[in-house]
Design a protein around this motif. Structure first.
Motif, PDB file in Angstrom:
ATOM      1  N   LEU A  93      -4.578  -4.520  -7.340  1.00 32.35           N
ATOM      2  CA  LEU A  93      -4.888  -5.701  -6.219  1.00 32.35           C
ATOM      3  C   LEU A  93      -4.829  -5.172  -4.777  1.00 32.35           C
ATOM      4  O   LEU A  93      -3.797  -4.799  -4.484  1.00 32.35           O
ATOM      5  CB  LEU A  93      -3.771  -6.727  -6.651  1.00 32.35           C
ATOM      6  CG  LEU A  93      -3.680  -7.961  -6.162  1.00 32.35           C
ATOM      7  CD1 LEU A  93      -4.838  -8.749  -6.801  1.00 32.35           C
ATOM      8  CD2 LEU A  93      -2.345  -8.874  -6.236  1.00 32.35           C
ATOM      9  N   GLY A  94      -5.930  -5.411  -4.206  1.00 33.45           N
ATOM     10  CA  GLY A  94      -5.995  -5.103  -2.896  1.00 33.45           C
ATOM     11  C   GLY A  94      -5.638  -6.395  -1.861  1.00 33.45           C
ATOM     12  O   GLY A  94      -6.478  -7.248  -1.811  1.00 33.45           O
ATOM     13  N   PRO A 139      -7.969  -4.351   0.663  1.00 31.83           N
ATOM     14  CA  PRO A 139      -9.297  -4.621   0.198  1.00 31.83           C
ATOM     15  C   PRO A 139     -10.223  -3.373   0.473  1.00 31.83           C
ATOM     16  O   PRO A 139     -11.239  -3.138  -0.544  1.00 31.83           O
ATOM     17  CB  PRO A 139      -9.744  -5.478   1.258  1.00 31.83           C
ATOM     18  CG  PRO A 139      -8.526  -6.163   1.623  1.00 31.83           C
ATOM     19  CD  PRO A 139      -7.442  -5.221   1.666  1.00 31.83           C
ATOM     20  N   ARG A 140     -10.046  -2.454   1.287  1.00 28.57           N
ATOM     21  CA  ARG A 140     -10.826  -1.490   1.444  1.00 28.57           C
ATOM     22  C   ARG A 140     -10.414  -0.212   0.438  1.00 28.57           C
ATOM     23  O   ARG A 140     -11.498   0.345  -0.132  1.00 28.57           O
ATOM     24  CB  ARG A 140     -10.874  -0.722   2.990  1.00 28.57           C
ATOM     25  CG  ARG A 140     -11.197  -1.337   4.054  1.00 28.57           C
ATOM     26  CD  ARG A 140     -12.642  -1.473   4.132  1.00 28.57           C
ATOM     27  NE  ARG A 140     -13.091  -0.068   4.625  1.00 28.57           N
ATOM     28  CZ  ARG A 140     -13.154   0.391   5.701  1.00 28.57           C
ATOM     29  NH1 ARG A 140     -13.072  -0.295   6.780  1.00 28.57           N
ATOM     30  NH2 ARG A 140     -13.721   1.524   5.994  1.00 28.57           N
ATOM     31  N   THR A 141      -9.372  -0.166   0.014  1.00 34.50           N
ATOM     32  CA  THR A 141      -8.929   0.666  -1.204  1.00 34.50           C
ATOM     33  C   THR A 141      -9.597   0.244  -2.327  1.00 34.50           C
ATOM     34  O   THR A 141     -10.014   1.354  -3.131  1.00 34.50           O
ATOM     35  CB  THR A 141      -7.559   0.857  -1.279  1.00 34.50           C
ATOM     36  OG1 THR A 141      -6.871   1.383   0.215  1.00 34.50           O
ATOM     37  CG2 THR A 141      -6.655   1.777  -2.319  1.00 34.50           C
ATOM     38  N   VAL A 142      -9.468  -1.019  -2.770  1.00 34.15           N
ATOM     39  CA  VAL A 142      -9.968  -1.518  -3.800  1.00 34.15           C
ATOM     40  C   VAL A 142     -11.450  -1.148  -4.056  1.00 34.15           C
ATOM     41  O   VAL A 142     -12.034  -0.792  -5.276  1.00 34.15           O
ATOM     42  CB  VAL A 142      -9.814  -3.100  -3.800  1.00 34.15           C
ATOM     43  CG1 VAL A 142     -10.911  -3.537  -5.100  1.00 34.15           C
ATOM     44  CG2 VAL A 142      -8.324  -3.248  -4.231  1.00 34.15           C
ATOM     45  N   ALA A 159      -6.898   5.496  -2.405  1.00 37.89           N
ATOM     46  CA  ALA A 159      -7.846   5.200  -3.642  1.00 37.89           C
ATOM     47  C   ALA A 159      -7.921   6.498  -4.580  1.00 37.89           C
ATOM     48  O   ALA A 159      -7.552   6.250  -5.712  1.00 37.89           O
ATOM     49  CB  ALA A 159      -9.319   4.450  -3.418  1.00 37.89           C
ATOM     50  N   ALA A 160      -8.152   7.584  -4.092  1.00 42.88           N
ATOM     51  CA  ALA A 160      -8.145   8.849  -4.706  1.00 42.88           C
ATOM     52  C   ALA A 160      -6.951   9.309  -5.456  1.00 42.88           C
ATOM     53  O   ALA A 160      -6.973   9.583  -6.518  1.00 42.88           O
ATOM     54  CB  ALA A 160      -8.492  10.183  -3.523  1.00 42.88           C
ATOM     55  N   ALA A 161      -5.784   9.096  -4.615  1.00 40.31           N
ATOM     56  CA  ALA A 161      -4.349   9.079  -5.364  1.00 40.31           C
ATOM     57  C   ALA A 161      -4.181   8.279  -6.480  1.00 40.31           C
ATOM     58  O   ALA A 161      -3.780   8.565  -7.486  1.00 40.31           O
ATOM     59  CB  ALA A 161      -3.340   9.287  -4.357  1.00 40.31           C
ATOM     60  N   ILE A 162      -4.555   6.965  -6.204  1.00 38.62           N
ATOM     61  CA  ILE A 162      -4.589   6.066  -7.387  1.00 38.62           C
ATOM     62  C   ILE A 162      -5.313   6.375  -8.612  1.00 38.62           C
ATOM     63  O   ILE A 162      -4.878   6.117  -9.739  1.00 38.62           O
ATOM     64  CB  ILE A 162      -4.799   4.504  -6.772  1.00 38.62           C
ATOM     65  CG1 ILE A 162      -3.875   4.203  -5.804  1.00 38.62           C
ATOM     66  CG2 ILE A 162      -4.910   3.659  -8.046  1.00 38.62           C
ATOM     67  CD1 ILE A 162      -3.994   2.895  -5.037  1.00 38.62           C
TER      68      ILE A 162
END
Length: 262
Positions: A92-93, A106-109, A241-244
């Motif tokens: 959830l962003g 939002p940017r990460t999502v 995002a890369a880590a997630i």
């Protein structure tokens, strides 16, 4: 310079071991150029909810991206240890994409490797993942709690992972720290409308974020942000995002995940 609010557990509990509150344990280790601090709160009634918090102090996020393995690998390992071992995950962003300091979620999502959907075919070893940025109540007419509850009922994930911009009390940590926790989304302000936890939603709720602002000592309605805020959000979202993605899909390399999301 100390400010009133912080979302970072290690800023609240960094005293010598014998001066920590009962039920709080803190351990720090170095992993290459990353300093990892783990805070475990074993009882209720303290400034942060009971659970585990991990912070990673890294070089300036604005200089990093989704290719920096020396940061992504330790970050992914710490997040993976907080997640359920199996089952779908909903990312959830949280935040307002129109406000730069609040746009991290939002940017990460946008860069999460999504593997759920009507046309998706289950692949052995690939974890089911969905991702959404629900927006803010001013534009949706619904609170974050209402939207999160509806999404959880529909997706039925094993865990909800919330990504949000964080508040720090130390200016040198803005854009230089990642935090993961298994205690839910729990902003420092006690009356904040973004509180999400397992008791409210019925599933484990994790939180991930980077501090992008701090309260100004000149007034509670004023905030301080990093000088290179645009880069912190753009590069920080890619890094987070890369880590997630790496935490959720350990069978895929960072390079493979980068290709799939770009």
């Amino acid at each position: 310079m100390k400010m009133r609010y912080t979302d970072l557990a290690d800023e609240l509990y960094h005293a010598p071991e014998d001066a920590l509150p009962t039920g709080v344990r803190v351990a720090t280790a170095k992993r290459g150029g990353v300093t990892v601090t783990r805070v475990e709160i074993a009882r209720e009634g303290l400034e942060r909810p009971r659970g585990r918090y991990v912070t990673l102090e890294v070089p300036r996020v604005s200089l990093l991206d989704e290719r920096d393995e020396s940061v992504i690998e330790p970050a992914a390992a710490e997040l993976r240890a907080l997640l359920p071992a199996a089952g779908p995950v909903l990312v959830l962003g949280v935040g307002n994409r129109r406000v730069t300091a609040d746009a991290l979620g939002p940017r990460t999502v946008q860069k999460i490797f999504v593997t759920m959907g009507q046309r998706s075919v289950p692949v052995q070893g690939i974890r089911p993942v969905a991702a959404v940025a629900p927006g803010v109540s001013a534009s949706t007419g619904l609170s974050l709690q209402q939207l999160a509850a509806a999404l959880v009922r529909q997706v039925r994930p094993a865990a909800l992972l919330c990504v949000d911009s964080l508040c720090s009390s130390e200016p040198e940590r803005l854009g230089r720290t990642l935090q993961f926790s298994d205690t839910g989304l729990f902003p420092a302000q006690p009356d904040h409308s973004r509180h999400l936890d397992a008791a409210r939603l019925g599933v484990p709720v994790l939180a991930a974020g980077i501090p992008t602002l701090m309260q100004s000592e000149e007034g509670r309605d004023l905030v301080v942000t990093p000088r290179e805020l645009d880069s912190v959000i753009a590069h920080g979202a890619a890094l987070l995002a890369a880590a997630i993605n790496r935490a959720l899909q350990p069978r895929l390399s960072i390079a493979q995940l980068g290709w799939l999301t770009n």
